[in-house]
Enzyme design. Structure first.
Site, PDB file in Angstrom:
ATOM      1  N   LYS A 198       0.853  -1.197   0.000  1.00 42.92           N
ATOM      2  CA  LYS A 198       0.000   0.000   0.000  1.00 42.92           C
ATOM      3  C   LYS A 198       0.883   1.239   0.000  1.00 42.92           C
ATOM      4  O   LYS A 198       1.452   1.607   1.010  1.00 42.92           O
ATOM      5  CB  LYS A 198      -0.933   0.054   1.222  1.00 42.92           C
ATOM      6  CG  LYS A 198      -2.030   1.104   0.964  1.00 42.92           C
ATOM      7  CD  LYS A 198      -2.694   1.647   2.206  1.00 42.92           C
ATOM      8  CE  LYS A 198      -2.028   2.850   2.791  1.00 42.92           C
ATOM      9  NZ  LYS A 198      -1.939   4.043   1.914  1.00 42.92           N
ATOM     10  N   GLU A 249       9.725   1.843  10.483  1.00 40.97           N
ATOM     11  CA  GLU A 249      10.723   2.863  10.132  1.00 40.97           C
ATOM     12  C   GLU A 249      10.017   4.200  10.273  1.00 40.97           C
ATOM     13  O   GLU A 249       9.191   4.559   9.436  1.00 40.97           O
ATOM     14  CB  GLU A 249      11.196   2.679   8.680  1.00 40.97           C
ATOM     15  CG  GLU A 249      11.857   1.349   8.399  1.00 40.97           C
ATOM     16  CD  GLU A 249      13.234   1.217   9.019  1.00 40.97           C
ATOM     17  OE1 GLU A 249      13.857   2.247   9.328  1.00 40.97           O
ATOM     18  OE2 GLU A 249      13.679   0.079   9.209  1.00 40.97           O
ATOM     19  N   CYS A 259      13.407  11.359   6.389  1.00 40.64           N
ATOM     20  CA  CYS A 259      13.415  10.878   7.772  1.00 40.64           C
ATOM     21  C   CYS A 259      14.789  11.075   8.375  1.00 40.64           C
ATOM     22  O   CYS A 259      14.924  11.368   9.556  1.00 40.64           O
ATOM     23  CB  CYS A 259      13.039   9.403   7.815  1.00 40.64           C
ATOM     24  SG  CYS A 259      14.154   8.377   6.840  1.00 40.64           S
ATOM     25  N   GLU A 268       9.708  16.800  14.498  1.00 36.49           N
ATOM     26  CA  GLU A 268      10.099  16.566  13.105  1.00 36.49           C
ATOM     27  C   GLU A 268       9.301  17.530  12.223  1.00 36.49           C
ATOM     28  O   GLU A 268       8.066  17.509  12.225  1.00 36.49           O
ATOM     29  CB  GLU A 268       9.785  15.120  12.716  1.00 36.49           C
ATOM     30  CG  GLU A 268      10.262  14.794  11.323  1.00 36.49           C
ATOM     31  CD  GLU A 268       9.917  13.373  10.888  1.00 36.49           C
ATOM     32  OE1 GLU A 268       8.790  12.930  11.132  1.00 36.49           O
ATOM     33  OE2 GLU A 268      10.781  12.721  10.280  1.00 36.49           O
TER      34      GLU A 268
HETATM   35  P1  NAD Z   1       2.184   8.725   7.319  1.00 39.83           P
HETATM   36  O1  NAD Z   1       2.407   8.045   8.613  1.00 39.83           O
HETATM   37  O2  NAD Z   1       1.183   9.796   7.243  1.00 39.83           O
HETATM   38  O3  NAD Z   1       1.748   7.682   6.191  1.00 39.83           O
HETATM   39  C1  NAD Z   1       2.562   6.576   5.831  1.00 39.83           C
HETATM   40  C2  NAD Z   1       1.694   5.511   5.224  1.00 39.83           C
HETATM   41  O4  NAD Z   1       0.818   4.989   6.212  1.00 39.83           O
HETATM   42  C3  NAD Z   1       0.797   5.993   4.078  1.00 39.83           C
HETATM   43  O5  NAD Z   1       0.749   4.977   3.099  1.00 39.83           O
HETATM   44  C4  NAD Z   1      -0.556   6.145   4.766  1.00 39.83           C
HETATM   45  O6  NAD Z   1      -1.650   6.025   3.898  1.00 39.83           O
HETATM   46  C5  NAD Z   1      -0.514   4.980   5.737  1.00 39.83           C
HETATM   47  N1  NAD Z   1      -1.382   5.094   6.897  1.00 39.83           N
HETATM   48  C6  NAD Z   1      -1.811   6.219   7.528  1.00 39.83           C
HETATM   49  N2  NAD Z   1      -2.613   5.887   8.574  1.00 39.83           N
HETATM   50  C7  NAD Z   1      -2.676   4.529   8.604  1.00 39.83           C
HETATM   51  C8  NAD Z   1      -3.334   3.606   9.440  1.00 39.83           C
HETATM   52  N3  NAD Z   1      -4.073   3.999  10.464  1.00 39.83           N
HETATM   53  N4  NAD Z   1      -3.185   2.297   9.188  1.00 39.83           N
HETATM   54  C9  NAD Z   1      -2.410   1.868   8.170  1.00 39.83           C
HETATM   55  N5  NAD Z   1      -1.768   2.705   7.320  1.00 39.83           N
HETATM   56  C10 NAD Z   1      -1.891   4.023   7.543  1.00 39.83           C
HETATM   57  O7  NAD Z   1       3.624   9.177   6.864  1.00 39.83           O
HETATM   58  P2  NAD Z   1       3.980  10.067   5.607  1.00 39.83           P
HETATM   59  O8  NAD Z   1       3.504  11.446   5.917  1.00 39.83           O
HETATM   60  O9  NAD Z   1       3.560   9.390   4.361  1.00 39.83           O
HETATM   61  O10 NAD Z   1       5.579  10.036   5.642  1.00 39.83           O
HETATM   62  C11 NAD Z   1       6.335  10.921   6.383  1.00 39.83           C
HETATM   63  C12 NAD Z   1       6.856  10.257   7.633  1.00 39.83           C
HETATM   64  O11 NAD Z   1       7.546   9.061   7.287  1.00 39.83           O
HETATM   65  C13 NAD Z   1       7.851  11.113   8.375  1.00 39.83           C
HETATM   66  O12 NAD Z   1       7.596  11.061   9.749  1.00 39.83           O
HETATM   67  C14 NAD Z   1       9.186  10.441   8.059  1.00 39.83           C
HETATM   68  O13 NAD Z   1      10.191  10.649   9.020  1.00 39.83           O
HETATM   69  C15 NAD Z   1       8.786   9.014   7.981  1.00 39.83           C
HETATM   70  N6  NAD Z   1       9.775   8.260   7.211  1.00 39.83           N
HETATM   71  C16 NAD Z   1      10.600   7.397   7.864  1.00 39.83           C
HETATM   72  C17 NAD Z   1      11.584   6.709   7.168  1.00 39.83           C
HETATM   73  C18 NAD Z   1      12.521   5.756   7.873  1.00 39.83           C
HETATM   74  O14 NAD Z   1      13.173   4.966   7.187  1.00 39.83           O
HETATM   75  N7  NAD Z   1      12.640   5.801   9.199  1.00 39.83           N
HETATM   76  C19 NAD Z   1      11.719   6.906   5.791  1.00 39.83           C
HETATM   77  C20 NAD Z   1      10.854   7.812   5.158  1.00 39.83           C
HETATM   78  C21 NAD Z   1       9.873   8.480   5.873  1.00 39.83           C
END
Ligand code: NAD
Length: 501
Positions: A186, A260, A294, A393
């Site tokens: 997804k 992550e 991230c 962040e």
């Molecule tokens: P997000 O948490 O809003 O969404 C990530 C994914 O989760 C999306 O596909 C979203 O649709 C899905 N999602 C949201 N709510 C959900 C739920 N209740 N159940 C299941 N899936 C759900 O994150 P984002 O805004 O897309 O990405 C940014 C964040 O990701 C930042 O905090 C960044 O630091 C983190 N990030 C971490 C890494 C790492 O390797 N540590 C890498 C890239 C991004």
């Protein structure tokens, strides 16, 4: 490319799920507009996967894993498939880079040179890794042989973020497939273009049902996926709040997970550092990928002896960053992913000022272009590590700088964080770098180098930055069950229970 962009905005693409070897044709319950953040035009219409479609995707993966050939495929067969996916990505690299850029706003130079090659490399890396990865044998106990083997975990739910859609999701897909699993992917509902295109260009490489796709918002499609009893684990990359909600849902079914999550990484520059390298790296760690990383090293600590010179040079360079259309050659900063993210930047600039920070440059919505969610690359000098711009962040082109005097003081401040993803250290003093590397409470420490991910090593976070590690052994742990088999090599001396005295 502009022509292709115009064409797409006249005829937006359609994003559908992919279940059991074909794109779905169910009528959508919800249509979501996918927007090019530079033009604010619709580039695709996403047909959201309902709980029912998620159910079908999980069943297809379950069937492929339990009864199909993939669960029993040899390493050579899995390698062949992974390498074919690697080749397909490279054969479509230019198109994928274009799609990634019009969907994320990340400059084409970066999607072309970093994101897409990395997406392909993930598959090659795991193809090579599984040829060498093995279990363990213990023979220390006389008469016994204890074997540890790693078996596929089953059906993996792979959930990706929007900031490096194909690169980060490909990492999960490659790891899950390499170790013999089936999966349901997804992507973020904001950025589904390249992952969907991946499903098209690898058509026919995998047995049907091994790799499935669902699309939609977290609370609809995401929740249906992670709470489905047919999945065996979730590998998630995204925000810490979302990660925590997913973990709570997984607890009910005692399902495994790898998380992550977010970061607020300290970038420590000692006075003896190579000044020019540290400066270039601080810019890169804060502003590459439009600052939406991230592992951004945008909580910058500068030793007082070089602070004035460094801050001056840094501010001048931030002020000179080339903001523009991400498709255009030379653009260094593109638009934020959406207007909400742009407003978030503005709120942090205001909160910095109200908490006593000094604005060094930027801080406002960029007014130089008629359309697009642009925000000026921003640098602030923070009065302490306690203010929001140093704690939370921000996830955009925003650096918060602090000045320090002592090594112990800066290490303590670097560790004063809810996150623990990466620590950056710049010094020419080998022993100091070793002390810092062991004292920093982060999953990765980078000494005298900006952002780098070596797949042979594990990447992941301490504290609220995550659980588990991605990369070679980390991915093996994530995507396999460890099995112990103990074999007697000679008859055992056993108590003869019930046999009388
Ligand atoms: P997000 O948490 O809003 O969404 C990530 C994914 O989760 C999306 O596909 C979203 O649709 C899905 N999602 C949201 N709510 C959900 C739920 N209740 N159940 C299941 N899936 C759900 O994150 P984002 O805004 O897309 O990405 C940014 C964040 O990701 C930042 O905090 C960044 O630091 C983190 N990030 C971490 C890494 C790492 O390797 N540590 C890498 C890239 C991004």
């Amino acid at each position: 490319m502009q022509t292709r962009r115009n064409e797409i905005s006249r005829h937006p693409l359609v994003i559908r799920g992919y279940v059991g070897g074909r794109f779905t044709d169910a009528s959508p319950t919800e249509e979501i507009a996918v927007i090019d953040p530079a033009t604010e035009q619709r580039v695709a219409t996403l047909y959201e996967s309902s709980a029912e479609e998620v159910d079908r995707a999980v069943i297809a993966a379950r069937t492929a894993f339990d009864r199909g050939p993939w669960g029993r495929a040899t390493v050579a067969e899995r390698q062949k498939a992974l390498l074919a996916i690697h080749d397909a990505i490279l054969a479509h690299a230019e198109e994928l880079a274009f799609l990634e850029t019009i969907n994320t706003g990340i400059p084409l130079s970066q999607t072309r040179n970093v994101h897409i090659p990395r997406a392909a490399y993930n598959f090659r890396f795991f193809a090579e890794y599984i040829n060498q990865a093995g279990g363990e044998v213990f023979t220390q106990e006389p008469g016994l042989m204890s074997l540890v083997t790693y078996e596929p975990i089953g059906v993996c739910a792979l959930i990706g973020p929007w900031n490096m859609p194909l690169g980060l999701t490909a990492m999960k897909i490659a790891g899950a497939l390499a170790f013999g699993n089936a999966c349901v992917v997804k992507p973020s509902e904001l950025t589904p273009l390249t992952v969907t295109r991946l499903f098209e260009i690898i058509e026919g490489i995998l047995p049907e049902g091994v790799m499935n796709l669902v699309n939609g918002r977290g609370p609809v499609t995401g929740t249906a996926l992670v709470s489905h009893p047919g999945i065996d684990m979730v590998s998630f990359t995204g925000g810490t709040v979302t990660g925590s909600a997913i973990l709570a849902s997984l607890a009910k079914g005692i399902k495994g997970s790898a998380m992550e999550l977010g970061g607020k990484s300290a970038n420590i520059v000692f006075a003896d550092a190579d000044f020019d390298q540290a400066l270039d790296a601080a810019l890169m760690s804060s502003f590459m990928n439009n600052g939406q990383m991230c592992l951004a090293g945008s909580r910058i600590f500068i030793e007082r002896k070089i602070a004035e010179r460094f801050i001056d040079a840094f501010s001048r360079r931030v002020g000179a960053l080339k903001i523009g259309d991400p498709l255009q050659e030379g653009t260094e900063i593109g638009p934020m992913i959406n207007s909400a993210q742009r407003e978030r930047m503005a709120r942090y600039a205001e909160s910095g000022l109200s908490e006593g920070a000094t604005l060094l440059c930027g801080g406002h919505r960029f007014s130089g272009l008629a359309t697009g969610y642009y925000f000026e690359p921003t640098a602030m000098l923070a009065p302490s590590n306690d203010v929001a711009i140093c704690r939370e962040e921000i996830f955009g082109p925003f650096a918060a700088i602090q000045v320090f005097d002592e090594e112990d003081e800066v290490i303590a401040k670097a560790n004063e964080s809810d996150f623990g993803l990466v620590g950056y250290v710049w010094t020419q003093d080998l022993q100091r770098s070793m002390r810092a590397a062991s004292a920093l409470r982060t999953g990765t420490v980078l000494v005298n180098t900006p952002i780098i991910r070596d797949l042979r090593t594990g990447f992941g976070g301490y504290k609220q930055s995550g659980l588990g590690r991605e990369g070679a052994k980390g991915s093996q742990a994530m995507f396999t069950e460890m099995k112990t088999t103990i074999i007697a090599r000679a008859p055992r001396t056993l108590p003869r229970m019930g046999a009388g005295a």
